[in-house]
Design an enzyme around this catalytic site. Structure first.
Site, PDB file in Angstrom:
ATOM      1  N   GLU A   1      -1.873   0.366  -5.903  1.00 34.01           N
ATOM      2  CA  GLU A   1      -1.074  -0.562  -5.099  1.00 34.01           C
ATOM      3  C   GLU A   1       0.083  -1.078  -5.948  1.00 34.01           C
ATOM      4  OE1 GLU A   1      -3.037  -3.753  -3.049  1.00 34.01           O
ATOM      5  OE2 GLU A   1      -4.707  -2.494  -2.383  1.00 34.01           O
TER       6      GLU A   1
ATOM      7  N   ARG B   1     -15.695  -3.015  -5.176  1.00 34.20           N
ATOM      8  CA  ARG B   1     -14.405  -3.708  -5.217  1.00 34.20           C
ATOM      9  C   ARG B   1     -14.327  -4.603  -6.445  1.00 34.20           C
ATOM     10  NH1 ARG B   1     -14.689  -6.677   0.389  1.00 34.20           N
ATOM     11  NH2 ARG B   1     -16.736  -7.113  -0.531  1.00 34.20           N
TER      12      ARG B   1
ATOM     13  N   ASP C   1      -1.487  -2.313  -9.523  1.00 38.80           N
ATOM     14  CA  ASP C   1      -2.930  -2.130  -9.602  1.00 38.80           C
ATOM     15  C   ASP C   1      -3.203  -0.705 -10.069  1.00 38.80           C
ATOM     16  OD1 ASP C   1      -3.323  -4.697  -8.780  1.00 38.80           O
ATOM     17  OD2 ASP C   1      -3.929  -4.189  -6.731  1.00 38.80           O
TER      18      ASP C   1
ATOM     19  N   ARG D   1      -4.893  -5.158 -13.174  1.00 37.44           N
ATOM     20  CA  ARG D   1      -3.652  -5.768 -12.703  1.00 37.44           C
ATOM     21  C   ARG D   1      -2.671  -5.839 -13.867  1.00 37.44           C
ATOM     22  NH1 ARG D   1      -1.927  -9.179  -8.813  1.00 37.44           N
ATOM     23  NH2 ARG D   1      -2.778  -7.511  -7.499  1.00 37.44           N
TER      24      ARG D   1
ATOM     25  N   ASN E   1       2.014  -4.548  -5.797  1.00 36.11           N
ATOM     26  CA  ASN E   1       2.032  -5.858  -5.158  1.00 36.11           C
ATOM     27  C   ASN E   1       3.357  -6.571  -5.434  1.00 36.11           C
ATOM     28  OD1 ASN E   1      -1.005  -6.347  -4.226  1.00 36.11           O
ATOM     29  ND2 ASN E   1      -1.030  -5.303  -6.203  1.00 36.11           N
TER      30      ASN E   1
ATOM     31  N   LYS F   1       0.831  -1.208   0.000  1.00 35.93           N
ATOM     32  CA  LYS F   1       0.000   0.000   0.000  1.00 35.93           C
ATOM     33  C   LYS F   1       0.868   1.261   0.000  1.00 35.93           C
ATOM     34  CE  LYS F   1      -4.122  -2.105   0.665  1.00 35.93           C
ATOM     35  NZ  LYS F   1      -3.701  -3.522   0.704  1.00 35.93           N
TER      36      LYS F   1
ATOM     37  N   LYS G   1      -9.186   2.112   3.465  1.00 31.22           N
ATOM     38  CA  LYS G   1      -8.769   0.707   3.542  1.00 31.22           C
ATOM     39  C   LYS G   1      -7.616   0.562   4.537  1.00 31.22           C
ATOM     40  CE  LYS G   1      -6.158   1.390  -0.776  1.00 31.22           C
ATOM     41  NZ  LYS G   1      -6.011   0.941  -2.185  1.00 31.22           N
TER      42      LYS G   1
ATOM     43  N   ARG H   1     -10.154  -6.282 -13.230  1.00 23.24           N
ATOM     44  CA  ARG H   1     -11.067  -6.888 -12.249  1.00 23.24           C
ATOM     45  C   ARG H   1     -12.253  -5.939 -12.107  1.00 23.24           C
ATOM     46  NH1 ARG H   1      -6.418  -7.853  -8.996  1.00 23.24           N
ATOM     47  NH2 ARG H   1      -6.196  -5.597  -9.073  1.00 23.24           N
TER      48      ARG H   1
END
Length: 315
Positions: A280, A232, A272, A209, A282, A124, A159, A224
């Site tokens: 984000e 979400r 992301d 992604r 990852n 994050k 979040k 997504r």
């Protein structure tokens, strides 16, 4: 070559879409020998970092998809590559494992992603290094700071810093309904830090992604897409995964970050993006290999293996 995969229990794999399994299959098909252990099987013994690991064979089909051999104790530096593929959350035991893996790197092990780089890149918080690429963002424990951010941007998303799969993500609209309650609950009354961002309506087109492998950008993303009234897009939260080519703006962002992150030891990264903004970065166990491959025809696992072989040849 011998590849050691440090991963979650094999029986927990989602066989039809597991990225780690896709890596294992393509590596085995190329003639590499596979080994498996869990993070709990990594230990310091006789001044060496070793793994109590098992040789792994992936079967071509059937419900019993793998076969394990007898446990052997092997030093991590004896493997051609060590692939850290344990899923989040990034808790104290994950952290302990990265410290052991860092010791293994000092002893000559080749670990992907580099454990020091994993520790240095909160999935994050690492976005804050690139303010020109992110939406308006606040990181704070303080309710008053969140309230001020909401007054400015009116529609926000809150979040926790250690969430995964969309868990604990809340949207608060212009009416501010339940804002204080959400902050107090998620933040455990000011004891946990939260991330707050301006809501991006482009989420309706998907939380993209984008995979970076060996400093290169995979040309297809997995969007997504939230379903129904959900905000979400995470697949774990019911989002629909749709593979699509990167837009020019997405490509520019990915190409800017890819060499920077690769230079730091982050061989495999999952960006992301929502509306072209990075939300984000990852680095622990990026996924979506299978979905992108099946829908686009671009073989992500093969791309990963070729990049890994190239990386190893230059080490």
């Amino acid at each position: 070559m011998d590849y050691l995969f440090i991963a979650d229990p094999l029986d927990s794999f989602k066989i039809g879409k597991d990225s780690t399994l896709a890596m294992m299959r393509v590596a085995q098909a190329a003639g590499h020998r596979l080994w498996f252990c869990q993070s709990r099987n990594i230990l310091w013994r006789d001044n060496v970092i070793v793994a109590d690991c098992e040789p792994l064979f992936i079967k071509p089909s059937g419900t019993s998809w793998y076969e394990l051999g007898l446990v052997e104790a092997r030093s991590l530096h004896s493997f051609s590559a060590v692939l850290m593929r344990t899923d989040p959350p990034f808790d104290i035991e994950y952290l302990n494992t990265t410290w052991l893996l860092s010791a293994a790197v000092r002893q000559g092990a080749k670990v992907f992603n580099n454990p020091t780089a994993i520790r240095d890149h909160s999935e994050k918080l690492s976005i804050t290094e690139f303010p020109q690429l992110i939406p308006p963002t606040l990181v704070s424990r303080e309710l008053s700071a969140v309230e001020a951010f909401h007054r400015e941007y009116r529609d926000i998303v809150i979040k926790p810093l250690d969430g995964m799969g969309g868990m604990g993500v809340f949207r608060v609209g212009p009416d501010g309904l339940n804002l204080a309650s959400i902050v107090e609950t998620l933040g455990e009354n000011g004891t946990r830090t939260l991330m707050v961002q301006r809501f991006l309506p482009e989420i309706s087109q998907g939380d993209k992604r984008v995979l970076l492998i060996g400093g290169e950008v995979v040309p297809f993303a997995l969007a997504r897409i939230p379903q129904g009234s959900e905000i979400r897009g995470n697949l774990a939260a019911g989002g629909k995964g749709v593979a699509m080519p990167l837009s020019e703006s997405e490509k520019r962002v990915a190409q800017e970050l890819a060499p920077i992150l690769h230079e730091r030891g982050l061989f495999l990264v999952g960006l992301d993006l929502i509306g072209g903004f990075v939300t984000e970065i990852n680095v622990t166990s990026p996924t979506c290999f299978v979905e992108i491959t099946e829908q686009s025809g671009f073989d992500v696992a093969q791309f990963w293996l070729q990049a890994l072989e190239k990386e190893l040849a230059h080490l």
